[in-house]
Scaffold this active site. Structure first.
Site, PDB file in Angstrom:
ATOM      1  N   GLY A 238       0.734  -1.179   0.023  1.00  0.00           N
ATOM      2  CA  GLY A 238      -0.038   0.032   0.191  1.00  0.00           C
ATOM      3  C   GLY A 238       0.854   1.103   0.027  1.00  0.00           C
TER       4      GLY A 238
ATOM      5  CG  ASP B  34      -1.160   8.841   3.261  1.00  0.00           C
ATOM      6  OD1 ASP B  34      -0.626   7.863   3.463  1.00  0.00           O
ATOM      7  OD2 ASP B  34      -1.063   9.919   3.772  1.00  0.00           O
TER       8      ASP B  34
ATOM      9  NE  ARG C  25       5.930  -7.846   1.784  1.00  0.00           N
ATOM     10  CZ  ARG C  25       6.026  -6.748   2.521  1.00  0.00           C
ATOM     11  NH1 ARG C  25       5.534  -6.920   3.974  1.00  0.00           N
ATOM     12  NH2 ARG C  25       6.888  -6.087   2.565  1.00  0.00           N
TER      13      ARG C  25
ATOM     14  CG  ASP D 164       0.614  -8.290   6.364  1.00  0.00           C
ATOM     15  OD1 ASP D 164       0.140  -8.774   7.475  1.00  0.00           O
ATOM     16  OD2 ASP D 164       0.676  -7.086   6.478  1.00  0.00           O
TER      17      ASP D 164
HETATM   18  P1  AMP Z   1       1.899  -2.839   8.083  1.00  0.00           P
HETATM   19  O1  AMP Z   1       1.182  -3.894   9.023  1.00  0.00           O
HETATM   20  O2  AMP Z   1       2.128  -1.746   8.434  1.00  0.00           O
HETATM   21  O3  AMP Z   1       3.063  -3.492   7.340  1.00  0.00           O
HETATM   22  O4  AMP Z   1       0.786  -2.536   6.865  1.00  0.00           O
HETATM   23  C1  AMP Z   1      -0.395  -3.271   6.634  1.00  0.00           C
HETATM   24  C2  AMP Z   1      -0.999  -2.962   5.217  1.00  0.00           C
HETATM   25  O5  AMP Z   1      -1.247  -1.874   5.315  1.00  0.00           O
HETATM   26  C3  AMP Z   1      -0.067  -3.394   4.142  1.00  0.00           C
HETATM   27  O6  AMP Z   1      -0.698  -3.663   3.153  1.00  0.00           O
HETATM   28  C4  AMP Z   1       0.468  -1.910   3.872  1.00  0.00           C
HETATM   29  O7  AMP Z   1       1.081  -1.947   2.626  1.00  0.00           O
HETATM   30  C5  AMP Z   1      -0.557  -0.952   4.361  1.00  0.00           C
HETATM   31  N1  AMP Z   1      -0.269   0.453   4.624  1.00  0.00           N
HETATM   32  C6  AMP Z   1       0.112   0.639   5.958  1.00  0.00           C
HETATM   33  N2  AMP Z   1       0.520   2.267   5.804  1.00  0.00           N
HETATM   34  C7  AMP Z   1      -0.081   2.480   4.548  1.00  0.00           C
HETATM   35  C8  AMP Z   1      -0.180   3.927   4.211  1.00  0.00           C
HETATM   36  N3  AMP Z   1       0.326   4.929   4.811  1.00  0.00           N
HETATM   37  N4  AMP Z   1      -0.864   3.927   2.803  1.00  0.00           N
HETATM   38  C9  AMP Z   1      -1.093   3.036   2.146  1.00  0.00           C
HETATM   39  N5  AMP Z   1      -1.046   1.643   2.756  1.00  0.00           N
HETATM   40  C10 AMP Z   1      -0.632   1.434   3.878  1.00  0.00           C
HETATM   41 MG    MG Z   2       3.688  -4.678   6.179  1.00  0.00          MG
END
Ligand code: AMP
Ligand code: MG
Length: 521
Positions: free
Chosen positions: A102, A134, A199, A269
Protein backbone atom coordinates in the site's frame (compact mmCIF):
# COMPACT_ATOMS: atom_id res chain seq x y z
CA UNK A 1 28.84 2.41 -13.39
CA UNK A 2 25.23 1.95 -14.49
CA UNK A 3 23.13 -0.42 -12.41
CA UNK A 4 22.77 -3.86 -13.87
CA UNK A 5 19.00 -4.19 -14.24
CA UNK A 6 17.46 -7.61 -14.47
CA UNK A 7 13.83 -7.96 -13.56
CA UNK A 8 12.81 -11.52 -12.86
CA UNK A 9 9.78 -11.06 -10.60
CA UNK A 10 7.91 -8.68 -12.87
CA UNK A 11 9.01 -10.35 -16.11
CA UNK A 12 8.34 -13.96 -15.18
CA UNK A 13 5.25 -13.67 -13.00
CA UNK A 14 1.74 -12.56 -14.00
CA UNK A 15 1.05 -8.82 -13.92
CA UNK A 16 -2.23 -7.12 -13.12
CA UNK A 17 -3.65 -6.23 -16.55
CA UNK A 18 -5.15 -3.02 -15.21
CA UNK A 19 -2.46 -0.32 -15.06
CA UNK A 20 -4.62 2.38 -13.51
CA UNK A 21 -3.69 3.50 -10.02
CA UNK A 22 -7.04 2.88 -8.35
CA UNK A 23 -7.74 0.93 -5.18
CA UNK A 24 -9.11 -2.49 -6.06
CA UNK A 25 -9.02 -6.24 -5.57
CA UNK A 26 -6.36 -7.67 -7.89
CA UNK A 27 -6.87 -11.23 -9.11
CA UNK A 28 -4.55 -13.75 -10.76
CA UNK A 29 -1.58 -11.41 -10.57
CA UNK A 30 1.52 -11.14 -8.39
CA UNK A 31 1.87 -7.37 -8.77
CA UNK A 32 0.51 -4.19 -10.34
CA UNK A 33 2.54 -1.65 -12.29
CA UNK A 34 2.52 1.73 -10.62
CA UNK A 35 4.60 4.89 -10.85
CA UNK A 36 6.00 6.54 -7.73
CA UNK A 37 4.59 9.91 -6.79
CA UNK A 38 6.85 12.84 -7.69
CA UNK A 39 8.15 14.53 -4.53
CA UNK A 40 8.13 18.32 -4.62
CA UNK A 41 11.59 18.98 -3.23
CA UNK A 42 13.64 15.91 -2.34
CA UNK A 43 16.72 16.33 -0.14
CA UNK A 44 19.17 13.92 1.44
CA UNK A 45 18.99 12.98 5.08
CA UNK A 46 21.21 9.93 5.17
CA UNK A 47 22.47 7.00 3.12
CA UNK A 48 24.29 3.77 3.80
CA UNK A 49 27.39 3.49 1.69
CA UNK A 50 27.74 -0.18 2.60
CA UNK A 51 24.35 -0.94 1.09
CA UNK A 52 25.26 1.11 -1.98
CA UNK A 53 28.45 -0.95 -2.34
CA UNK A 54 26.38 -4.16 -2.19
CA UNK A 55 24.56 -3.19 -5.34
CA UNK A 56 27.54 -1.63 -7.08
CA UNK A 57 26.92 2.09 -6.50
CA UNK A 58 29.90 4.22 -5.47
CA UNK A 59 29.54 6.92 -2.84
CA UNK A 60 30.19 9.55 -5.48
CA UNK A 61 27.38 8.24 -7.67
CA UNK A 62 25.06 8.04 -4.69
CA UNK A 63 25.66 11.69 -3.84
CA UNK A 64 24.67 12.82 -7.33
CA UNK A 65 21.35 14.45 -8.19
CA UNK A 66 20.67 11.46 -10.37
CA UNK A 67 20.43 9.14 -7.37
CA UNK A 68 18.56 11.68 -5.27
CA UNK A 69 15.98 11.64 -8.05
CA UNK A 70 15.93 7.84 -8.43
CA UNK A 71 15.72 7.11 -4.73
CA UNK A 72 13.02 9.67 -4.02
CA UNK A 73 10.88 8.45 -6.92
CA UNK A 74 11.26 11.69 -8.87
CA UNK A 75 12.75 10.05 -11.94
CA UNK A 76 12.60 6.42 -13.02
CA UNK A 77 15.82 4.47 -13.41
CA UNK A 78 16.30 3.80 -17.12
CA UNK A 79 14.66 0.65 -18.47
CA UNK A 80 12.64 0.01 -15.34
CA UNK A 81 8.93 -0.25 -14.69
CA UNK A 82 8.08 -0.03 -10.96
CA UNK A 83 5.41 -2.18 -9.39
CA UNK A 84 3.59 -2.89 -6.15
CA UNK A 85 3.32 -6.49 -4.95
CA UNK A 86 0.08 -8.29 -4.22
CA UNK A 87 -0.23 -10.24 -0.98
CA UNK A 88 -2.71 -11.05 1.73
CA UNK A 89 -2.29 -11.85 5.39
CA UNK A 90 -3.46 -12.62 8.88
CA UNK A 91 -3.39 -9.51 11.05
CA UNK A 92 -3.48 -9.92 14.84
CA UNK A 93 -4.67 -13.49 14.39
CA UNK A 94 -7.50 -12.70 11.98
CA UNK A 95 -7.74 -13.25 8.27
CA UNK A 96 -7.46 -9.84 6.59
CA UNK A 97 -7.80 -10.76 2.90
CA UNK A 98 -5.89 -8.85 0.25
CA UNK A 99 -3.37 -6.33 1.59
CA UNK A 100 -0.44 -5.74 -0.77
CA UNK A 101 2.13 -2.97 -1.03
CA UNK A 102 0.00 0.00 0.00
CA UNK A 103 2.94 2.32 0.48
CA UNK A 104 5.82 0.40 -1.03
CA UNK A 105 6.83 0.43 -4.67
CA UNK A 106 9.51 -1.84 -6.09
CA UNK A 107 11.74 0.17 -8.40
CA UNK A 108 13.61 -2.72 -9.95
CA UNK A 109 15.78 -5.75 -9.36
CA UNK A 110 19.52 -5.30 -9.82
CA UNK A 111 22.34 -7.79 -10.07
CA UNK A 112 25.76 -7.16 -8.64
CA UNK A 113 28.50 -9.76 -8.27
CA UNK A 114 25.97 -12.48 -9.06
CA UNK A 115 23.63 -11.43 -6.28
CA UNK A 116 20.15 -10.16 -6.98
CA UNK A 117 18.58 -7.37 -4.96
CA UNK A 118 15.23 -5.66 -5.14
CA UNK A 119 15.16 -1.90 -4.55
CA UNK A 120 11.94 -0.78 -2.94
CA UNK A 121 10.75 2.71 -2.03
CA UNK A 122 8.64 2.99 1.09
CA UNK A 123 6.43 6.05 1.27
CA UNK A 124 6.42 6.92 -2.44
CA UNK A 125 2.69 7.25 -2.86
CA UNK A 126 -0.46 5.26 -3.31
CA UNK A 127 -0.87 2.00 -5.20
CA UNK A 128 -3.84 -0.23 -6.05
CA UNK A 129 -3.26 -1.77 -2.58
CA UNK A 130 -3.43 1.47 -0.58
CA UNK A 131 -7.04 0.88 0.49
CA UNK A 132 -8.07 4.08 2.30
CA UNK A 133 -4.56 5.28 3.14
CA UNK A 134 -2.23 7.66 1.30
CA UNK A 135 0.82 5.52 0.55
CA UNK A 136 3.09 8.01 2.29
CA UNK A 137 5.48 7.75 5.20
CA UNK A 138 6.47 10.37 7.76
CA UNK A 139 9.96 11.36 8.81
CA UNK A 140 9.77 9.73 12.26
CA UNK A 141 8.83 6.28 10.95
CA UNK A 142 11.34 6.52 8.10
CA UNK A 143 14.19 7.37 10.47
CA UNK A 144 13.15 4.43 12.64
CA UNK A 145 13.15 2.07 9.67
CA UNK A 146 16.44 3.30 8.25
CA UNK A 147 18.37 3.26 11.53
CA UNK A 148 16.95 -0.01 12.79
CA UNK A 149 17.47 -2.00 9.57
CA UNK A 150 21.12 -1.07 9.60
CA UNK A 151 21.50 -1.57 13.37
CA UNK A 152 20.03 -5.07 13.02
CA UNK A 153 22.41 -5.90 10.20
CA UNK A 154 25.44 -4.90 12.24
CA UNK A 155 24.14 -6.93 15.16
CA UNK A 156 24.35 -9.93 12.82
CA UNK A 157 20.57 -10.29 12.50
CA UNK A 158 19.06 -11.11 9.10
CA UNK A 159 17.13 -8.08 7.87
CA UNK A 160 16.10 -6.00 4.91
CA UNK A 161 18.67 -3.25 4.43
CA UNK A 162 18.11 0.48 4.03
CA UNK A 163 20.02 2.29 1.31
CA UNK A 164 18.70 5.80 1.69
CA UNK A 165 16.55 8.17 3.69
CA UNK A 166 15.27 11.20 1.80
CA UNK A 167 13.00 14.05 2.77
CA UNK A 168 10.30 14.51 0.10
CA UNK A 169 9.66 18.19 0.76
CA UNK A 170 5.96 17.36 1.14
CA UNK A 171 3.82 17.25 4.23
CA UNK A 172 1.79 14.30 5.40
CA UNK A 173 -1.26 14.36 7.66
CA UNK A 174 -1.16 11.91 10.57
CA UNK A 175 -3.14 11.33 13.73
CA UNK A 176 -0.16 9.94 15.60
CA UNK A 177 -2.05 8.75 18.70
CA UNK A 178 -5.38 8.04 16.97
CA UNK A 179 -6.99 10.54 19.34
CA UNK A 180 -8.60 12.83 16.82
CA UNK A 181 -5.72 15.30 16.61
CA UNK A 182 -4.23 14.94 13.15
CA UNK A 183 -1.23 17.13 12.35
CA UNK A 184 1.00 17.75 9.39
CA UNK A 185 4.38 16.05 9.53
CA UNK A 186 7.38 15.97 7.22
CA UNK A 187 7.19 13.24 4.57
CA UNK A 188 10.13 10.95 3.77
CA UNK A 189 11.05 8.01 1.57
CA UNK A 190 13.31 5.10 2.44
CA UNK A 191 14.83 2.79 -0.17
CA UNK A 192 14.87 -0.74 1.18
CA UNK A 193 17.03 -3.46 -0.29
CA UNK A 194 16.46 -7.23 -0.01
CA UNK A 195 16.85 -10.41 -2.08
CA UNK A 196 13.08 -10.12 -2.53
CA UNK A 197 10.07 -8.80 -0.68
CA UNK A 198 8.07 -12.01 -1.00
CA UNK A 199 6.14 -12.70 2.20
CA UNK A 200 4.15 -15.53 3.79
CA UNK A 201 1.11 -13.50 2.74
CA UNK A 202 2.14 -13.66 -0.94
CA UNK A 203 1.27 -17.37 -0.90
CA UNK A 204 -1.78 -16.92 1.32
CA UNK A 205 -3.31 -14.61 -1.28
CA UNK A 206 -3.55 -17.29 -3.98
CA UNK A 207 -4.37 -20.10 -1.58
CA UNK A 208 -7.29 -18.10 -0.14
CA UNK A 209 -8.73 -17.76 -3.63
CA UNK A 210 -8.15 -21.38 -4.60
CA UNK A 211 -5.93 -20.08 -7.38
CA UNK A 212 -3.60 -23.08 -7.37
CA UNK A 213 -2.18 -22.20 -10.80
CA UNK A 214 -0.72 -18.93 -9.57
CA UNK A 215 0.16 -20.38 -6.18
CA UNK A 216 2.30 -22.90 -8.03
CA UNK A 217 3.78 -20.31 -10.38
CA UNK A 218 4.84 -18.10 -7.50
CA UNK A 219 6.23 -21.01 -5.49
CA UNK A 220 8.15 -22.46 -8.44
CA UNK A 221 9.55 -19.02 -9.23
CA UNK A 222 10.59 -18.46 -5.61
CA UNK A 223 12.32 -21.82 -5.34
CA UNK A 224 14.07 -21.48 -8.67
CA UNK A 225 15.50 -18.03 -8.01
CA UNK A 226 15.78 -17.77 -4.25
CA UNK A 227 16.23 -21.34 -3.02
CA UNK A 228 18.48 -22.90 -5.69
CA UNK A 229 19.86 -25.30 -3.08
CA UNK A 230 16.53 -27.17 -3.08
CA UNK A 231 17.07 -30.22 -5.20
CA UNK A 232 13.94 -32.28 -4.53
CA UNK A 233 11.34 -32.75 -7.23
CA UNK A 234 7.54 -32.59 -7.15
CA UNK A 235 6.02 -32.40 -3.68
CA UNK A 236 9.40 -32.92 -2.08
CA UNK A 237 10.70 -29.55 -3.26
CA UNK A 238 7.72 -27.77 -1.69
CA UNK A 239 8.29 -29.58 1.59
CA UNK A 240 11.97 -28.61 1.52
CA UNK A 241 10.95 -25.06 0.71
CA UNK A 242 8.73 -24.93 3.77
CA UNK A 243 11.39 -26.61 5.89
CA UNK A 244 13.97 -24.00 4.87
CA UNK A 245 11.65 -21.12 5.68
CA UNK A 246 10.82 -22.65 9.07
CA UNK A 247 14.49 -22.94 9.97
CA UNK A 248 15.57 -19.48 8.79
CA UNK A 249 12.55 -17.96 10.54
CA UNK A 250 13.52 -19.74 13.73
CA UNK A 251 17.10 -18.48 13.50
CA UNK A 252 15.83 -14.93 13.10
CA UNK A 253 13.56 -15.24 16.14
CA UNK A 254 16.40 -16.58 18.29
CA UNK A 255 18.41 -13.50 17.33
CA UNK A 256 15.51 -11.20 18.25
CA UNK A 257 15.23 -12.87 21.67
CA UNK A 258 18.98 -12.64 22.16
CA UNK A 259 19.13 -8.86 21.77
CA UNK A 260 15.68 -7.94 23.11
CA UNK A 261 14.13 -6.81 19.83
CA UNK A 262 10.33 -6.75 19.68
CA UNK A 263 8.92 -6.54 16.17
CA UNK A 264 5.52 -5.32 17.27
CA UNK A 265 3.45 -6.38 14.23
CA UNK A 266 4.21 -10.01 13.41
CA UNK A 267 1.32 -10.35 10.98
CA UNK A 268 1.85 -12.91 8.22
CA UNK A 269 2.18 -10.10 5.67
CA UNK A 270 5.18 -8.89 7.66
CA UNK A 271 7.02 -12.23 7.54
CA UNK A 272 9.66 -12.55 4.84
CA UNK A 273 10.19 -15.94 3.20
CA UNK A 274 13.93 -15.30 3.53
CA UNK A 275 13.79 -15.34 7.32
CA UNK A 276 14.86 -11.71 7.40
CA UNK A 277 13.37 -9.03 9.62
CA UNK A 278 11.02 -6.91 7.55
CA UNK A 279 8.64 -3.96 8.03
CA UNK A 280 9.91 -1.83 10.86
CA UNK A 281 6.77 -0.21 12.23
CA UNK A 282 6.01 0.09 15.93
CA UNK A 283 8.97 -2.11 16.88
CA UNK A 284 10.91 -1.60 20.09
CA UNK A 285 13.83 -2.76 22.21
CA UNK A 286 13.58 -4.01 25.73
CA UNK A 287 15.03 -1.60 28.21
CA UNK A 288 14.04 -3.54 31.32
CA UNK A 289 13.75 -7.27 30.74
CA UNK A 290 10.02 -7.91 30.59
CA UNK A 291 8.57 -10.89 28.74
CA UNK A 292 5.20 -9.14 28.50
CA UNK A 293 6.36 -5.92 26.92
CA UNK A 294 5.15 -4.77 23.52
CA UNK A 295 5.84 -1.37 22.00
CA UNK A 296 2.64 -1.41 19.91
CA UNK A 297 -0.23 0.59 21.45
CA UNK A 298 -2.73 -1.24 19.22
CA UNK A 299 -1.64 -4.51 20.85
CA UNK A 300 -1.40 -3.31 24.46
CA UNK A 301 -4.54 -5.07 25.63
CA UNK A 302 -3.81 -8.56 24.34
CA UNK A 303 -0.06 -8.40 23.98
CA UNK A 304 -0.18 -10.89 21.12
CA UNK A 305 3.17 -9.69 19.82
CA UNK A 306 4.87 -9.23 23.21
CA UNK A 307 8.56 -10.11 23.56
CA UNK A 308 8.02 -13.48 25.22
CA UNK A 309 5.43 -14.54 22.66
CA UNK A 310 7.47 -14.00 19.50
CA UNK A 311 8.67 -17.62 19.15
CA UNK A 312 5.07 -18.88 19.49
CA UNK A 313 3.78 -16.34 16.97
CA UNK A 314 6.43 -17.24 14.41
CA UNK A 315 5.20 -20.81 14.69
CA UNK A 316 1.58 -19.68 14.33
CA UNK A 317 2.58 -17.78 11.19
CA UNK A 318 4.36 -20.84 9.84
CA UNK A 319 1.10 -22.78 10.32
CA UNK A 320 -0.59 -20.24 8.06
CA UNK A 321 2.15 -20.64 5.47
CA UNK A 322 1.79 -24.42 5.71
CA UNK A 323 -1.93 -24.08 5.04
CA UNK A 324 -1.21 -21.89 2.05
CA UNK A 325 1.28 -24.36 0.56
CA UNK A 326 -0.88 -27.38 1.33
CA UNK A 327 -2.62 -27.48 -2.11
CA UNK A 328 0.80 -28.08 -3.69
CA UNK A 329 1.59 -30.96 -1.36
CA UNK A 330 -1.82 -32.50 -0.62
CA UNK A 331 -0.54 -34.18 2.51
CA UNK A 332 -0.54 -32.75 6.00
CA UNK A 333 1.97 -35.09 7.64
CA UNK A 334 5.19 -33.67 6.15
CA UNK A 335 4.11 -30.12 6.95
CA UNK A 336 3.19 -31.10 10.49
CA UNK A 337 6.56 -32.78 10.87
CA UNK A 338 8.29 -29.49 10.02
CA UNK A 339 6.13 -27.59 12.50
CA UNK A 340 6.88 -30.12 15.23
CA UNK A 341 10.54 -29.90 14.43
CA UNK A 342 10.37 -26.12 14.93
CA UNK A 343 9.32 -26.66 18.54
CA UNK A 344 12.15 -29.08 19.25
CA UNK A 345 14.69 -26.93 17.43
CA UNK A 346 13.52 -23.83 19.24
CA UNK A 347 14.26 -25.36 22.65
CA UNK A 348 17.67 -26.50 21.51
CA UNK A 349 18.65 -23.21 19.90
CA UNK A 350 17.21 -21.10 22.69
CA UNK A 351 19.29 -23.03 25.21
CA UNK A 352 22.42 -22.68 23.09
CA UNK A 353 21.78 -18.95 22.73
CA UNK A 354 21.31 -18.49 26.48
CA UNK A 355 24.40 -20.61 27.19
CA UNK A 356 26.43 -18.23 25.06
CA UNK A 357 24.90 -15.14 26.71
CA UNK A 358 25.96 -16.59 30.06
CA UNK A 359 29.40 -17.56 28.77
CA UNK A 360 28.91 -21.27 29.32
CA UNK A 361 31.04 -23.01 26.74
CA UNK A 362 30.39 -26.50 28.04
CA UNK A 363 26.98 -27.98 28.82
CA UNK A 364 25.81 -29.24 32.21
CA UNK A 365 22.51 -30.83 33.20
CA UNK A 366 21.81 -28.01 35.63
CA UNK A 367 22.08 -25.28 32.97
CA UNK A 368 18.41 -25.33 32.01
CA UNK A 369 17.44 -24.62 35.61
CA UNK A 370 20.04 -21.87 35.93
CA UNK A 371 18.65 -20.15 32.83
CA UNK A 372 15.05 -20.57 33.90
CA UNK A 373 15.78 -19.09 37.31
CA UNK A 374 17.58 -16.19 35.70
CA UNK A 375 14.64 -15.37 33.41
CA UNK A 376 12.33 -15.45 36.42
CA UNK A 377 14.58 -13.42 38.67
CA UNK A 378 15.12 -10.81 35.98
CA UNK A 379 11.41 -10.09 36.03
CA UNK A 380 10.84 -9.35 39.70
CA UNK A 381 11.95 -5.78 39.25
CA UNK A 382 13.08 -3.56 36.40
CA UNK A 383 16.50 -4.66 35.25
CA UNK A 384 18.07 -3.39 32.07
CA UNK A 385 18.62 -6.32 29.71
CA UNK A 386 21.53 -4.88 27.73
CA UNK A 387 23.46 -3.63 30.76
CA UNK A 388 22.83 -6.79 32.74
CA UNK A 389 24.20 -9.23 30.16
CA UNK A 390 27.07 -7.02 29.10
CA UNK A 391 28.20 -6.56 32.70
CA UNK A 392 27.93 -10.27 33.43
CA UNK A 393 31.05 -10.86 31.34
CA UNK A 394 33.13 -8.99 33.93
CA UNK A 395 32.50 -11.79 36.42
CA UNK A 396 35.10 -14.52 36.60
CA UNK A 397 35.84 -17.63 38.64
CA UNK A 398 37.46 -15.76 41.50
CA UNK A 399 34.74 -13.11 41.82
CA UNK A 400 32.88 -13.23 45.16
CA UNK A 401 29.10 -13.05 45.36
CA UNK A 402 29.20 -9.49 46.69
CA UNK A 403 31.58 -8.38 43.95
CA UNK A 404 29.42 -10.04 41.30
CA UNK A 405 26.27 -8.35 42.61
CA UNK A 406 28.08 -5.02 42.57
CA UNK A 407 29.03 -5.62 38.92
CA UNK A 408 25.41 -6.01 37.82
CA UNK A 409 23.95 -3.42 40.16
CA UNK A 410 23.86 -0.57 37.67
CA UNK A 411 21.47 -2.58 35.47
CA UNK A 412 18.77 -2.17 38.13
CA UNK A 413 16.38 0.68 37.55
CA UNK A 414 16.02 0.96 41.32
CA UNK A 415 19.75 1.24 41.92
CA UNK A 416 21.94 2.13 43.71
CA UNK A 417 20.64 -0.49 46.16
CA UNK A 418 19.12 -3.74 45.06
CA UNK A 419 15.59 -4.03 46.31
CA UNK A 420 15.40 -5.70 49.69
CA UNK A 421 13.00 -8.44 48.71
CA UNK A 422 14.91 -9.57 45.65
CA UNK A 423 18.33 -9.32 47.28
CA UNK A 424 18.25 -12.92 48.44
CA UNK A 425 17.00 -14.20 45.08
CA UNK A 426 19.90 -12.50 43.34
CA UNK A 427 22.41 -13.70 45.91
CA UNK A 428 21.13 -17.25 45.36
CA UNK A 429 21.21 -17.02 41.61
CA UNK A 430 24.65 -15.48 41.61
CA UNK A 431 25.93 -18.22 43.91
CA UNK A 432 24.67 -20.85 41.43
CA UNK A 433 26.21 -18.98 38.53
CA UNK A 434 29.60 -18.60 40.20
CA UNK A 435 29.46 -22.23 41.17
CA UNK A 436 28.69 -23.15 37.58
CA UNK A 437 31.58 -21.06 36.26
CA UNK A 438 33.97 -23.24 38.27
CA UNK A 439 33.13 -26.10 35.90
CA UNK A 440 34.23 -24.11 32.84
CA UNK A 441 37.64 -24.92 31.46
CA UNK A 442 37.86 -21.96 29.05
CA UNK A 443 39.98 -19.01 30.15
CA UNK A 444 38.30 -15.87 31.47
CA UNK A 445 39.42 -14.03 28.34
CA UNK A 446 37.84 -16.57 26.03
CA UNK A 447 34.61 -16.55 27.95
CA UNK A 448 34.47 -12.76 28.01
CA UNK A 449 35.13 -12.61 24.28
CA UNK A 450 32.33 -15.07 23.58
CA UNK A 451 29.90 -13.18 25.80
CA UNK A 452 30.77 -9.82 24.30
CA UNK A 453 30.16 -11.19 20.82
CA UNK A 454 26.55 -12.12 21.63
CA UNK A 455 25.61 -9.51 24.26
CA UNK A 456 25.66 -6.18 22.43
CA UNK A 457 26.89 -3.12 24.26
CA UNK A 458 24.77 -0.75 22.18
CA UNK A 459 21.27 -1.23 20.82
CA UNK A 460 18.82 1.25 19.32
CA UNK A 461 16.83 1.97 22.44
CA UNK A 462 13.49 3.58 21.74
CA UNK A 463 14.45 6.87 23.35
CA UNK A 464 17.63 7.03 21.26
CA UNK A 465 15.66 6.79 18.01
CA UNK A 466 13.32 9.45 19.40
CA UNK A 467 16.23 11.83 20.12
CA UNK A 468 17.36 11.40 16.50
CA UNK A 469 13.81 12.09 15.33
CA UNK A 470 13.30 15.19 17.46
CA UNK A 471 16.57 16.71 16.21
CA UNK A 472 15.94 15.70 12.58
CA UNK A 473 12.52 17.27 12.70
CA UNK A 474 14.31 20.57 13.36
CA UNK A 475 16.71 19.91 10.49
CA UNK A 476 19.55 18.67 12.67
CA UNK A 477 20.77 15.25 11.53
CA UNK A 478 23.75 15.03 13.89
CA UNK A 479 22.13 12.61 16.35
CA UNK A 480 21.00 10.36 13.51
CA UNK A 481 24.54 10.34 12.10
CA UNK A 482 26.01 9.68 15.53
CA UNK A 483 23.69 6.75 16.21
CA UNK A 484 24.30 5.32 12.77
CA UNK A 485 28.06 5.28 13.42
CA UNK A 486 27.62 3.93 16.95
CA UNK A 487 25.39 1.08 15.84
CA UNK A 488 27.76 -0.09 13.13
CA UNK A 489 29.89 -1.57 15.94
CA UNK A 490 27.38 -2.68 18.55
CA UNK A 491 29.63 -5.29 20.20
CA UNK A 492 32.73 -3.09 20.51
CA UNK A 493 33.82 -1.09 23.51
CA UNK A 494 33.55 2.48 22.26
CA UNK A 495 35.17 4.67 24.89
CA UNK A 496 33.75 7.88 23.44
CA UNK A 497 30.25 6.49 23.47
CA UNK A 498 29.80 5.36 27.06
CA UNK A 499 26.85 7.71 27.38
CA UNK A 500 24.83 5.37 25.15
CA UNK A 501 25.66 2.41 27.41
CA UNK A 502 23.15 3.48 30.00
CA UNK A 503 19.67 2.74 31.22
CA UNK A 504 16.72 4.49 29.62
CA UNK A 505 16.56 7.94 31.22
CA UNK A 506 13.58 8.62 33.47
CA UNK A 507 12.08 11.28 31.19
CA UNK A 508 11.68 8.63 28.48
CA UNK A 509 9.71 6.18 30.63
CA UNK A 510 6.27 7.20 29.39
CA UNK A 511 7.06 9.51 26.50
CA UNK A 512 5.41 8.83 23.14
CA UNK A 513 7.92 7.27 20.77
CA UNK A 514 10.09 6.12 23.66
CA UNK A 515 7.77 3.68 25.36
CA UNK A 516 4.78 3.36 23.09
CA UNK A 517 4.20 3.61 19.40
CA UNK A 518 1.22 3.42 17.14
CA UNK A 519 1.00 2.01 13.63
CA UNK A 520 0.29 5.49 12.22
CA UNK A 521 3.48 5.92 10.30
P1 AMP B 1 1.87 -2.94 8.07
O1 AMP B 1 1.29 -3.94 9.02
O2 AMP B 1 2.18 -1.61 8.68
O3 AMP B 1 3.06 -3.50 7.37
O4 AMP B 1 0.76 -2.60 6.97
C1 AMP B 1 -0.36 -3.39 6.70
C2 AMP B 1 -0.95 -3.03 5.37
O5 AMP B 1 -1.35 -1.65 5.35
C3 AMP B 1 -0.02 -3.20 4.19
O6 AMP B 1 -0.77 -3.65 3.11
C4 AMP B 1 0.50 -1.81 3.96
O7 AMP B 1 0.94 -1.63 2.66
C5 AMP B 1 -0.71 -0.97 4.28
N1 AMP B 1 -0.36 0.39 4.70
C6 AMP B 1 0.23 0.76 5.86
N2 AMP B 1 0.40 2.10 5.89
C7 AMP B 1 -0.07 2.59 4.72
C8 AMP B 1 -0.17 3.90 4.14
N3 AMP B 1 0.26 5.01 4.77
N4 AMP B 1 -0.72 3.99 2.92
C9 AMP B 1 -1.16 2.92 2.27
N5 AMP B 1 -1.10 1.68 2.74
C10 AMP B 1 -0.57 1.50 3.97
MG1 MG C 1 3.76 -4.58 6.22
Amino acid sequence: MPLHIENRFSVQLPADTDESNTTRQVHQACFSYVTPRIPSNPSWIHYSKDVAALIGITEEELQSDEYLNYLSGKILIQDTKPYAMAYAGHQFGNWAGQLGDGRAINLTEVVYENNYYTLQLKGAGSTPYSRRADGLAVLRSSIREHLCSEAMHYLGIPTTRSLSLILTGDEVLRDMLYDGHPALEKGAVVCRVAPSFIRFGSFELFASRNDVTNLKRLTDFTIKHHFPQIIGLGKQQYIEFFQTIASTTLEMIIHWQRVGFVHGVMNTDNMSIHGITIDYGPYGWLDDFNLNWTPNTTDREHGRYRYGNQPEIALWNLYQLANALYPLIDEAAPLEAVLNQYKADYDKQYNAMMQSKLGLLSAEDTDALLMEELVQTLQFEEIDMTLFFRNLSKINKTTTIDEALALIENAFYNSPRLLENTNQLWADWMASYLNRLQKETASNDNRTALMNSVNPKYVLRNYMAQLAIDAADKGDYSVLNELYELLQHPYDEQTNNEKWFAKRPDWARNKVGCSMLSCSS
